[in-house]
Motif scaffolding. Sequence first.
Motif, short mmCIF file in Angstrom:
data_model
loop_
_atom_site.label_atom_id
_atom_site.label_comp_id
_atom_site.label_asym_id
_atom_site.label_seq_id
_atom_site.Cartn_x
_atom_site.Cartn_y
_atom_site.Cartn_z
N GLN A 253 -45.43 -46.16 -70.88
CA GLN A 253 -44.85 -45.10 -70.05
C GLN A 253 -44.06 -44.11 -70.90
N LEU A 254 -43.23 -44.65 -71.76
CA LEU A 254 -42.38 -43.78 -72.57
C LEU A 254 -43.21 -42.94 -73.54
N ILE A 255 -44.22 -43.57 -74.20
CA ILE A 255 -45.04 -42.81 -75.14
C ILE A 255 -45.83 -41.74 -74.42
N ASN A 256 -46.42 -42.07 -73.28
CA ASN A 256 -47.18 -41.08 -72.53
C ASN A 256 -46.29 -39.94 -72.04
N ALA A 257 -45.06 -40.27 -71.72
CA ALA A 257 -44.13 -39.23 -71.28
C ALA A 257 -43.85 -38.25 -72.42
N VAL A 258 -43.68 -38.79 -73.62
CA VAL A 258 -43.43 -37.90 -74.76
C VAL A 258 -44.69 -37.11 -75.10
N VAL A 259 -45.86 -37.73 -74.96
CA VAL A 259 -47.11 -36.99 -75.18
C VAL A 259 -47.22 -35.82 -74.21
#
Length: 1103
Positions: free
Chosen positions: A762-768
């Motif tokens: 979730q966090l990585i996709n949010a930053v992407v």
Amino acid sequence: MADEDQFFTTFGRYDEFSGIQAKLLSKDLWVDPVGEEYEEERDMLTKLIRTLDEYQEQAYLLDPYLEQLVEPVVERLKYHARTLVADPSRKFRGSKTIGLYFPHEVDDLAVALSYIHGSQWDLRYIVLLWLALICKIPFNLSQFDEPESLGQTADALEALGREYLDRAGLEREGAALLLSRIYVRKDTGSRLSAFISWASEHVANQGESEVLRVCAQSLRTSLMRYPKFLPSSHPWDKMKSFSGNTLIRKFKTKIISRVGLRILPPNPNAGRRKVKTLTGDELELQMSNLQESEVPEEIEVILEALLQGLEDKDTIVRYSTAKGLARIAEHLPTDFSSQIVESVLALFSVHSIAAAAMYDLPAIAEHTWHGACLACAELARRNQVSDSNMPELVEWLSKALYFDIRKGAHSIGSNVRDAAAYVLWALARTQDSATLKPHATNLANRLASVAIYDREIHIRRAASAAYQEHVGRMNLFPHGIDVLAKTDFYSVSVRRNAFLVAAPEVAQHPEYRDFLLDHVLNVVLRHWDVSIRELGSQSLKNLCLIDLDSMATKALHTVIPLLESIDTADVHGGLLALSELGLAYQEGVADPVSHSQRLRNVFRNLSRVSFDIVKAPRNRLVTAAACRLIAATLTIEEIEAGNASSVPDWRKIVDVGIKHRVDEVQDEAAAAMGTWSRLADCSSKSGGPILQKSVAKIVGALDFEKNKSMFSKSVSFLLDEIKPSQRGTIEARRASYVSIPFAVSNVFPGFLDLIPSSTMNQLINAVVNGLDDYSIDERGDIGSWVRLVSIQGLTTLVQLLFDHAGELPDFEERLPPSLYVSIVGGILKQGVERLDNVRQEAGKCFLKLLELKPPGVNGNERWEPPAKGILRKLFQEDSEHHDWADGAWLFPRAVKLLAVPTYRKDLLTGILLSIGSKTDSTQRPVSKALIEYMETLPVSSETDEYTVVAFVDDLLHRVTSNMTSNAIVIPLFHTFNFLFEAGVLERLADDDAGYERLEKLRVCATKNVARWKNIERINEAMKIVVALLAFERVRRSNIDSIHCFLAHPFPKVRLPISQSADYGVDDTSDIESILLETTWATITEGEAKEASDRVVELFSADS
């Protein structure tokens, strides 16, 4: 001006310069250049001037070459050559230096006199300088006269000088120099009286202050025959309108001092009391036998005027006065000279009597102190300072080295400090060791402190030079060689290095330690400049770490009174000092009990600062410093004490900082919350409502070891905050993106249970997703703030996961290979977009990802960037630099990656955005690179090879998928148009697959065009339709498309298409008549449709 970052060691471009100059001088100068010849000569002259400008700051490097450069130019003058090179040479090195290389033969006089009239102003100036030099020939000017007209040459020269005295600019200076050279000669000196009368009358009648200036310049070297001449006896001295002219006052000062020198008898040994023989023996020189009673009365009048001149408001007047005063003093008896020194020293006390401290002096004291320091320096250089005057002089210089009076948002006094260093430098060159020995330690400490801690770079360098002079000549300063190596010219040139590196190194010597500490506590921490207080507090910490027990205790006692000052600058400096003392105790005290006790001793002093001062809206610096102090010194005992804490309001202070609108204060408050979270659970102790941006920063600083329950809530908060909403701000979103990698780092890898793989995804996709933030407001592309921190955050997260891959049993679930590839592609996309700073940061992070070692898991090749070898070859090999901000370097490499299907979509998106940019430095190189790449592609292919057809398909797919988005469609249409202009798409018309794509493009450019409201989109579509008319195969089906634009509801659209649609049409056809004769911009829509139908009909018939 030369580039500030360039530093030359020699005139390396001499060969190039001399070659261009020789080529320019070889031109036929009697023929005026025209056309290409004129452009060539102008370009050569421009190159010469630019080359000289490069060496403007280091002009002395050209001294060995001046003779070879100037002589050819002046030789051409003798043959009536036209040149403009001599004046730039004069500009960068000065007329005095350049004049030394002018020829001064007898025959040159006639050449120069005949050439000056009718030439350009800058050339006349050069010739006047040349004539001034020629006038120094030791022959009587009457030898150049005809027998029947004696004095003709002198008359001509004098008339020439008088003529150009009224001219504006440099000609006047050249004329003044010429006249002064004439009147100093023995055979023409008698003309000076007549000139003075003429000049006095001229000034009285016209009131031109500039004429008086050049008169003074003429007189300053002409006093040998008029020793009794005093300017106060002339009419212009009484004109009050001239008192405001700085140059007039300067030249009057020079005249007065030189009159005094001519009144006094010469002193051949002036300036020296002792000389050394080759064997090292010292010989006493006999001083002047002039008695005090023999001193002329006029000298007292002159000295009085000069002493007043030391208090002048302009530096050049004070400096001229100081030099004149010192020159006169060395011609006077010793007792009289000592009285002059005492009078100069008395100037220091003029404004000091009513002042309680240095900082209480009035602003006008700067002029007096500076003049006094300059006079002392010049007197010291000439060895006029006696042993009896030395204690008082050193006492005043000790104060002058710290002369810094705040005036509004800045301060005055840097020139005083510079002059004080000059005095000490001069003393080292003239005084003997016995005289300076009692003051050696004091001077060493003061010069070292100024060389390290002064705000201005030139003051630090001046103090370092004075220290070096004393070490080299006297060898009296303690540890002089060692300290000099730590405070040399280069060490003190960078302020941070001087404060944080040189200071603790010098303080290793006990003789300097206490003085440097006192200087930091009493001067630096109270400085008016915030950056100086910041660096000073950090330097205090480095000093205290040398001897923590004694120095920190002394510093703490000295800092406490600052907290109770009414000046917020003192309070701020005191809080910063306490914060750094706390950090020093954290580094230097190992015993936990002693560590906690010392931190509490520092922390409790925060209570001395009123909470009203901390929370005041304008005291943001104090608020930030208070939060920093809490972050550095907060202990578990203070937290557990609750309201019984030694600082009961510390929680309120943190709360004020959290809710403050200034980022700096929020950052310090977040750091305080981070310290709090490392010591205890602070999840329920936030203290009132908190701003979104502040909370995001706090989440990034929290230690979740003591606040595990807060992590899931913090993650949810961050994920909610990064969603664009009306209540959110771009600043809050940016702070949330910044905090995500920090929050992950705080729990990784020790508390993996807090961050399961689903949360990590979730966090990585949010930053992407942050890479797609293109928010715009009145400030511009504010979304770039989010994209920048997203690039940095993704790089940090990938590095973190790769480094700990071996400790993660579910590494693949946390970072799937597909997600990693999307991260690489997203960063690469940012690396080819329109903003230079975003490209630069993306390039830096992309190279970091390329250099990462594969994760320590099975099948780690899946986490290698696709086409890694190509990427390394393009961006790492065969290049001296990797400047992604330089479009000319980047885009020719980046477009080659379109051949890699994995990156094609992201890369093409970024390239299209750059093409749509209005920045020429981005649009031009990316367009050129794309055209060159497209020319290398085949039109179509049965293999997987990338082709022109495939490229057009990609563009058309984007158009058809985003027909309602002008932000996407307009750059795409623009891309098609510049490809048409470059002829890249011409090959499509001969290919069946290419023809189909051109037809699709026509449909996209004309579909519902009458409903479009964006003029730019309509114009770009119109250009596409016109470009398609050039293809015979497409023209037949494209004829009807003309009607969409010729009959468009917007009149401003009809006219451009009417002027462009005659492409390929016979000039004599009826189509041309309709297109050019119809007033498309003013007719009604119905009339436009009728005319348009007729054009389409004729087009169809013609086709």
